[in-house]
Design an enzyme around this catalytic site. Structure first.
Site, PDB file in Angstrom:
ATOM      1  N   SER A 113      44.721  45.130  36.585  1.00 17.07           N
ATOM      2  CA  SER A 113      45.243  44.900  37.886  1.00 17.07           C
ATOM      3  C   SER A 113      46.701  46.051  38.512  1.00 17.07           C
ATOM      4  O   SER A 113      46.084  47.000  38.348  1.00 17.07           O
ATOM      5  CB  SER A 113      46.633  43.232  38.067  1.00 17.07           C
ATOM      6  OG  SER A 113      46.927  43.388  39.316  1.00 17.07           O
ATOM      7  N   GLU A 203      37.922  46.008  41.857  1.00 24.16           N
ATOM      8  CA  GLU A 203      37.901  45.261  42.074  1.00 24.16           C
ATOM      9  C   GLU A 203      39.365  45.034  42.890  1.00 24.16           C
ATOM     10  O   GLU A 203      40.117  46.162  43.015  1.00 24.16           O
ATOM     11  CB  GLU A 203      38.768  44.504  40.816  1.00 24.16           C
ATOM     12  CG  GLU A 203      39.585  44.408  39.712  1.00 24.16           C
ATOM     13  CD  GLU A 203      40.654  43.637  40.491  1.00 24.16           C
ATOM     14  OE1 GLU A 203      40.562  42.707  40.541  1.00 24.16           O
ATOM     15  OE2 GLU A 203      41.531  44.185  40.120  1.00 24.16           O
ATOM     16  N   HIS A 273      40.526  39.522  39.435  1.00 17.93           N
ATOM     17  CA  HIS A 273      41.158  38.992  39.050  1.00 17.93           C
ATOM     18  C   HIS A 273      40.248  37.351  39.944  1.00 17.93           C
ATOM     19  O   HIS A 273      39.529  37.233  40.010  1.00 17.93           O
ATOM     20  CB  HIS A 273      42.499  39.296  40.990  1.00 17.93           C
ATOM     21  CG  HIS A 273      43.132  39.880  40.867  1.00 17.93           C
ATOM     22  ND1 HIS A 273      42.899  41.058  40.673  1.00 17.93           N
ATOM     23  CD2 HIS A 273      44.231  40.041  40.672  1.00 17.93           C
ATOM     24  CE1 HIS A 273      44.000  42.591  40.814  1.00 17.93           C
ATOM     25  NE2 HIS A 273      45.234  41.141  40.503  1.00 17.93           N
TER      26      HIS A 273
END
Length: 301
Positions: A113, A203, A273
């Site tokens: 992330s 992602e 995630h």
């Protein structure tokens, strides 16, 4: 395209240090459960005393988070750095930051992330990190995903990942995994790695299709996508269109913005995630088979 140094495999008894380089820690139960997973494998996990601090939405002021990272990186007894969570903030501490690679043995850096910025910056310094669960998400991973992470950092091989092949053949290159939003904000900065010949793995989470469109269009206009050899797409969690507003679907946006690049693409791979978030080596040599929909790690070099 560049090869990277892989840190020496971890072993039980090694010291790992926990840092909060990005957002303030909020999920304390999940955090403690994940720390216990590492400790149950025999690792000594040292949690920073200021782990519960916050400065607005950040875990602490930039200089304090930068100091926390530096302490862990420069500690000769520390073998790995576990990031507590993502959020936002890692790019702020990378201003005027240099990875010290002369006086310390390369160590593992693990996260995803917002940690994308740290992982890509470390890749620029020639060291491979791991795009893998942070300490607020590891406890929610399925057993196979947890084992995959430990297999990699402890020196064991990883099985291939299966997704949906878009066609376009087979390509080999160095893997550069990350979060699309964070990576997009590295464009036109010194933190963006050389993308020539890499396989980009992306992602994201809670981004409406028009926002995904906007980011991928920026990648197209920047010329960055013209340099890569292939694309591996993970999960795009909670990226549905807003209710009662005309929209393309996420799938339509991805196909529209990427399918005409004439490179191998595989989607729906199990990383990103929410669970599962399969560990991916940053800079690992991989083969992407867009006909069969398979991502295979080729080497540990």
């Amino acid at each position: 395209m560049k090869s990277t140094i892989l840190p020496e495999p971890l072993k039980p008894g090694d010291l790992l240090r926990v840092i909060t380089p990005s957002g303030a820690l909020r999920e304390f139960k999940a955090f403690k459960q994940s720390v216990e997973i590492w400790r149950s494998r025999g690792y000594r996990v040292e949690v920073a005393n200021d782990i519960q601090h916050n400065w607005g939405y950040l875990a602490d002021k930039d200089e304090n988070r930068r100091h926390q990272l530096a302490q862990a990186w420069e500690d000769p007894d520390c073998r790995g750095i576990l990031c507590a969570r993502g959020g936002f903030g890692s790019t702020r501490i990378l201003e005027n930051w240099t990875w010290e690679t002369n006086s310390s043995t390369p160590k593992w850096l693990i996260g995803f992330s917002d940690i994308t910025a740290l992982l890509w910056s470390l890749y620029n310094a020639g060291i491979s990190g791991v795009h893998a669960p942070v300490l607020t998400t590891l406890a929610d991973e399925p057993d196979w995903s947890v084992e995959r992470l430990f297999n990699w950092v402890e020196g064991r091989p990883l099985p291939p990942l299966k997704g949906c092949g878009w066609g376009g053949g087979v390509v080999t290159g160095f893997l550069l995994p990350g979060n699309l939003t964070v990576a997009t904000h590295l464009l036109a900065t010194p933190l963006l790695p050389n993308l020539d010949g890499v396989i980009l793995a992306l992602e994201d989470v809670t981004e409406a299709p028009y926002r995904i469109d906007r980011m991928l269009t920026q990648w197209r206009l920047s010329g960055a996508l013209a340099k890569i050899k292939g694309i591996a797409l993970g999960s795009f969690t909670r990226c549905e269109p807003p209710a009662n507003i005309p929209s393309f679907s996420l799938e339509e946006v991805l196909r529209d913005r990427l399918a005409d690049l004439s490179i191998p693409i595989v989607s729906d791979l199990p990383f990103g995630h929410d669970s599962p978030n399969a560990a991916l080596p940053v800079g690992g040599l991989v083969t992407l088979d867009a006909d069969q929909g398979i991502l295979t790690l080729m080497s540990k070099e």
